[in-house]
Design an enzyme around this catalytic site. Structure first.
Site, PDB file in Angstrom:
ATOM      1  N   HIS A   1      52.879  59.449  75.267  1.00  0.00           N
ATOM      2  CA  HIS A   1      53.238  60.712  74.611  1.00  0.00           C
ATOM      3  C   HIS A   1      53.604  61.772  75.666  1.00  0.00           C
ATOM      4  CE1 HIS A   1      52.824  63.841  71.384  1.00  0.00           C
ATOM      5  NE2 HIS A   1      52.532  64.606  72.430  1.00  0.00           N
ATOM      6  N   GLU A   2      52.698  61.978  76.620  1.00  0.00           N
ATOM      7  CA  GLU A   2      52.950  63.013  77.629  1.00  0.00           C
ATOM      8  C   GLU A   2      54.141  62.641  78.507  1.00  0.00           C
ATOM      9  OE1 GLU A   2      51.525  65.756  77.037  1.00  0.00           O
ATOM     10  OE2 GLU A   2      49.950  64.970  75.711  1.00  0.00           O
TER      11      GLU A   2
ATOM     12  N   HIS B   1      57.174  63.950  76.875  1.00  0.00           N
ATOM     13  CA  HIS B   1      57.389  65.371  77.189  1.00  0.00           C
ATOM     14  C   HIS B   1      57.961  65.517  78.605  1.00  0.00           C
ATOM     15  CE1 HIS B   1      55.578  67.352  73.756  1.00  0.00           C
ATOM     16  NE2 HIS B   1      54.411  66.758  73.903  1.00  0.00           N
TER      17      HIS B   1
ATOM     18  N   GLU C   1      58.255  68.127  70.868  1.00  0.00           N
ATOM     19  CA  GLU C   1      57.354  67.183  70.219  1.00  0.00           C
ATOM     20  C   GLU C   1      58.138  65.993  69.659  1.00  0.00           C
ATOM     21  OE1 GLU C   1      53.463  66.238  69.904  1.00  0.00           O
ATOM     22  OE2 GLU C   1      54.359  67.939  70.923  1.00  0.00           O
TER      23      GLU C   1
END
Ligand code: ZN
Length: 500
Positions: free
Chosen positions: A266-267, A270, A295
């Protein structure tokens, strides 16, 4: 570069330098700084925030922006310069309505608020956090009122800050679709909760080995270690100084394998976004990407790529080689089912793809109630429990796993939560477009993520915030924002997974 824009440059550079220092301080507070540092560091943050404020909100910059807005001056600007001016005007309008002293006092207060929240959460003492939340809410309402046009709804104003074009009107429609389609689906899936076994993911998993695997998988999805670092913090997050210094954190649990793996993917999503912003835009006001779009990318990597069967085909063996004792008897099929299991739960950050948007819906409704005066800070623990019972059928035993679980309100981020759900919906829309135009799953099976990453970089990442989210989405997919893709994605995925 036009003469006028050239005159603006020193102001932009100074503001960028101060903001970079503030980002670094905030990163340090979250990762390495000792617990007792907070009050003293807050003073530094307050002062620097005041400096950041005056570097932008001053008569010289105002005068220059007024000139730069004129048609004649605009003609002499490149597309990027126009975007920088547009973003700076937006930032100026947000800031100039607020008195500098208030802004400085607020920044100092905000720097302490997170620590108070963290202690209250650990001790399960909502009563310790409530006065801070009350003050935070007052500040946010007061600042919003300074900026609002006559008759403008304050919560709408904040929502629009995080995602331009999304106010209560659009979100009410969006969330009512979610309610209508997702709640029944969650119920169907919950009725078959025995169909998927996740218990092997909760065995004993050595943290050092988890760290090694997480580094591997971050690199595998495209995290560039020459431009980024990974540290640890209580809750995983991403921050960046510019496109050559992007920092993410992770959090490890000895008794849970997939939490850290999906956090790092997830990170990384980003981070890949931030690393992909073009050199011309990074370190300018046109690199502050909207939260919904941000997101969308993290969730695209985490869910659409990371929880895909095809993604694990070439690399599952590698994971097994790190944990042979626990995983040798677990087939790829069983593993992929387990990482996609959906069930109503209490903690948003640990929740699955299907129930996630219901956690957001709850926060959205609570924020609406707080801003309309239908609820007060005192009512929140009870309201929280009621809504979890109503939408997810579960009730928190205490406030630590209830109303105290998220840091956002301690940061003053009211209006932020909906962008998580908007992001998930954008991710699904992008997915269906990409599937139609490239052999998406084949690329994953080959371990070839480059084409997918390049597509996202060329259509989205490189633009930073030079183009508004909805414009980028339309330019990429040929369509306006359309929540139906998200609903279709979840329905198709979970119908198949649970054989509904
Ligand atoms: Zn995120």
């Amino acid at each position: 570069m036009s003469k006028l824009f050239n005159e603006l440059m020193p102001y932009l550079e100074k503001s960028m330098a101060i903001d970079t220092a503030l980002t670094l301080l905030s990163w340090d507070t979250e990762t390495l700084a000792p617990q007792d540092a907070a009050d003293y560091t807050a003073k530094v943050v307050g002062l620097l925030s005041g400096e950041s404020f005056s570097s932008i909100v001053n008569d010289d910059v105002k005068k220059l922006l007024k000139e730069l807005e004129k048609e004649k001056a605009q003609k002499e600007l490149s597309e990027n310069e126009k975007a920088i001016v547009r973003n700076l005007i937006r930032k100026m309008q947000q800031m100039e309505a607020i008195p500098k002293e208030d802004y400085q006092a607020y920044s100092e207060f905000a720097a302490k608020a997170q620590g108070i929240w963290a202690r209250a959460k650990r001790a399960d003492r909502y009563e310790d956090f409530a006065p801070v939340l009350e003050k935070m809410l007052d500040y946010q309402k007061k600042f919003a009122a300074c900026r609002a046009k006559k008759g403008e709804d304050l919560y709408n104003l904040l929502l629009n800050d995080y995602e331009e074009g999304f106010t209560k009107k659009e979100l009410d429609i969006f969330f009512s679709k979610i309610k209508e389609s997702i709640i029944p689906l969650v119920k169907q899936v919950a009725a078959k909760s025995n169909a998927i076994d996740r218990s092997f993911l909760y065995g004993h998993y050595d943290i050092e080995k988890q760290k090694e695997f997480c580094r591997y998988i971050a690199g595998y999805v495209g995290f560039d270690f020459n431009r980024g670092v990974i540290a640890e913090s209580e809750h995983p997050f991403t921050t960046n100084l510019h496109n050559h210094d992007v920092r993410i954190t992770n959090h490890f649990h000895e008794d849970n394998l997939d939490s850290a793996i999906f956090s790092v993917i997830h990170e990384s999503g980003h981070a890949i976004y931030e690393m992909g912003v073009s050199d011309e835009l990074t370190q300018t006001p046109a690199c502050n990407i909207s939260m919904g779009m941000h997101e969308s990318q993290s969730r695209f990597f985490e869910n659409i790529i990371g929880r895909n069967h095809a993604f694990w085909e070439p690399i599952y063996k590698k994971l097994v080689s790190y944990f042979p004792e626990q995983l040798s008897d677990i087939s790829l099929e069983t593993f992929v089912h387990a990482i996609n299991k959906a069930e109503p739960s209490l903690i948003r950050t640990e929740s699955d793809e299907l129930t996630y948007s219901l956690h957001i819906l709850i926060r959205y409704e609570i924020e609406c109630a707080l801003f309309s005066g239908k609820a007060t800070v005192k009512d929140l623990p009870e309201l929280w429990k009621q809504k979890y019972k109503e939408y997810l059928g579960v009730t928190p035993k205490n406030d630590t796993e209830g109303v105290l679980q998220d840091v956002h309100w301690a940061m003053g981020s009211f209006g932020y939560f909906p962008s998580y759900a908007i992001g998930s919906a954008i991710a699904a829309q992008l997915y269906y477009y990409m599937k139609e135009h490239m052999p998406f799953e084949d690329y994953l099976k080959e371990g070839n993520l480059t084409v997918i990453r390049d597509f996202l970089r060329d259509h989205i990442h490189k633009y930073g915030s030079a183009k508004p989210t909805m414009e980028l989405l339309k330019a990429t997919t040929g369509e306006e924002f359309n929540a139906e893709y998200y609903i279709r994605y979840l329905t198709e995925k979970y119908t198949k997974l649970y054989d509904l």
